[in-house]
Design a protein around this motif. Sequence first.
Motif, mmCIF file in Angstrom:
data_model
loop_
_atom_site.group_PDB
_atom_site.id
_atom_site.type_symbol
_atom_site.label_atom_id
_atom_site.label_comp_id
_atom_site.label_asym_id
_atom_site.label_seq_id
_atom_site.Cartn_x
_atom_site.Cartn_y
_atom_site.Cartn_z
ATOM 1 N N UNK A 95 0.808 -1.220 0.000
ATOM 2 C CA UNK A 95 0.000 0.000 0.000
ATOM 3 C C UNK A 95 0.839 1.266 0.000
ATOM 4 N N UNK A 96 2.133 1.132 0.233
ATOM 5 C CA UNK A 96 3.002 2.306 0.194
ATOM 6 C C UNK A 96 3.354 2.732 -1.212
ATOM 7 N N UNK A 97 2.944 1.950 -2.209
ATOM 8 C CA UNK A 97 3.206 2.270 -3.609
ATOM 9 C C UNK A 97 1.979 2.941 -4.224
ATOM 10 N N UNK A 98 2.072 3.285 -5.517
ATOM 11 C CA UNK A 98 0.864 3.644 -6.247
ATOM 12 C C UNK A 98 0.683 5.074 -6.658
ATOM 13 N N UNK A 99 1.688 5.919 -6.547
ATOM 14 C CA UNK A 99 1.538 7.309 -6.937
ATOM 15 C C UNK A 99 2.571 7.668 -7.998
ATOM 16 N N UNK A 100 2.263 8.725 -8.751
ATOM 17 C CA UNK A 100 3.192 9.282 -9.748
ATOM 18 C C UNK A 100 3.614 8.247 -10.785
#
Length: 351
Positions: free
Chosen positions: A68-73
């Motif tokens: 869940x710490x992933x997923x942006x930009x």
Amino acid sequence: MISSLRTCLLVMMVSSLFVTGCAQSGKVSDDMKDHIETELGAVEKVTVMSTDGQEVLLDLRSFLQELSGQGQDLQISSEPLKQEDVRFTLVLYRTQQAPLVVTVGESASEFGGHTYRGAGASYFYQWINKLTGKGVLSQKIQSVRLAAEDLGQARVLNEAEAEYIRKVMGSAIPEMDSRSKQYPLYPNYRMRINSADKPVEVAILTPTLIAVPFGRETFFFHVEGSLFSRLTEWMPPSNRKEDRIDHLFKSTRIRIIANGEMNIQDSELNVTQTTIEQGIAHQSVRLLKNGDPLNVPPKDQGSKQYELHFLVNDTEQRIELYQRYFKYDQTWYIHDELAENEWKLFQSLRK
């Protein structure tokens, strides 16, 4: 909204399956969320493959917890990930379904025929790199072969010695800076750790730093300083009679004297400053040891390029370098491109 669930899963896998990134609006329907959670629940094993075919099992619990710490930009890119830029292949094995496969590079990842770039892709690579490093050293050690390459010695450790290595590897702490300039210190201890999978090669760079190659990657770990001391007990450097070049491993200073045709500058290396300088000094001696001694001097040695002066026990040992030869203590050696390679080695400290 991205129409394909497969594409959505790609964004989620490559971006840590961060569900709010699967839709342009930042929203995902409850039905799709349920479907995604079902897909995640089917994952029973996660591995990473190196570019040379080594496969390492990741800790599934850590992987899912940190996902869940992933997923942006992240952005879909028309520029594909080049084969030479691939670092890992992430494989998510699912119960009774085909595995999900993600090709990972330092600044891009590929999945399902799409390439994803952006800051999130770089962060994803760093995350997988960290997990893979932990996975490499967590493999069950069956046996250990120890070698001291500068001594030309090797042997298989006994069970008590191997158990000590298991404990040291189990407590190793990852070093996140993968740009280490550290060359191995004399006597260049190396371990081949055998497990049920492909053997792991471990280079002992300093008493507290080891390196583990993994395809195009190299992982660095900090270890207990007692490891090096233990290795010197098991394979003492004193067991080998030194030759004339081996004597140079004891140098405390190396001077480069620009008194030849090569375009260089006078410079000096203080070997006692840090392990970086000490490693460069030891590597320079290894380059010299690759030369083959000649029974008679060469008929045409060419022009001298420059000189190296090693300070050993307050006495300078002079080496004259030529394009294909070098001269040390009245003996000539043949070694192509030595002068260029030695100079590049010393210049690496400035980069």
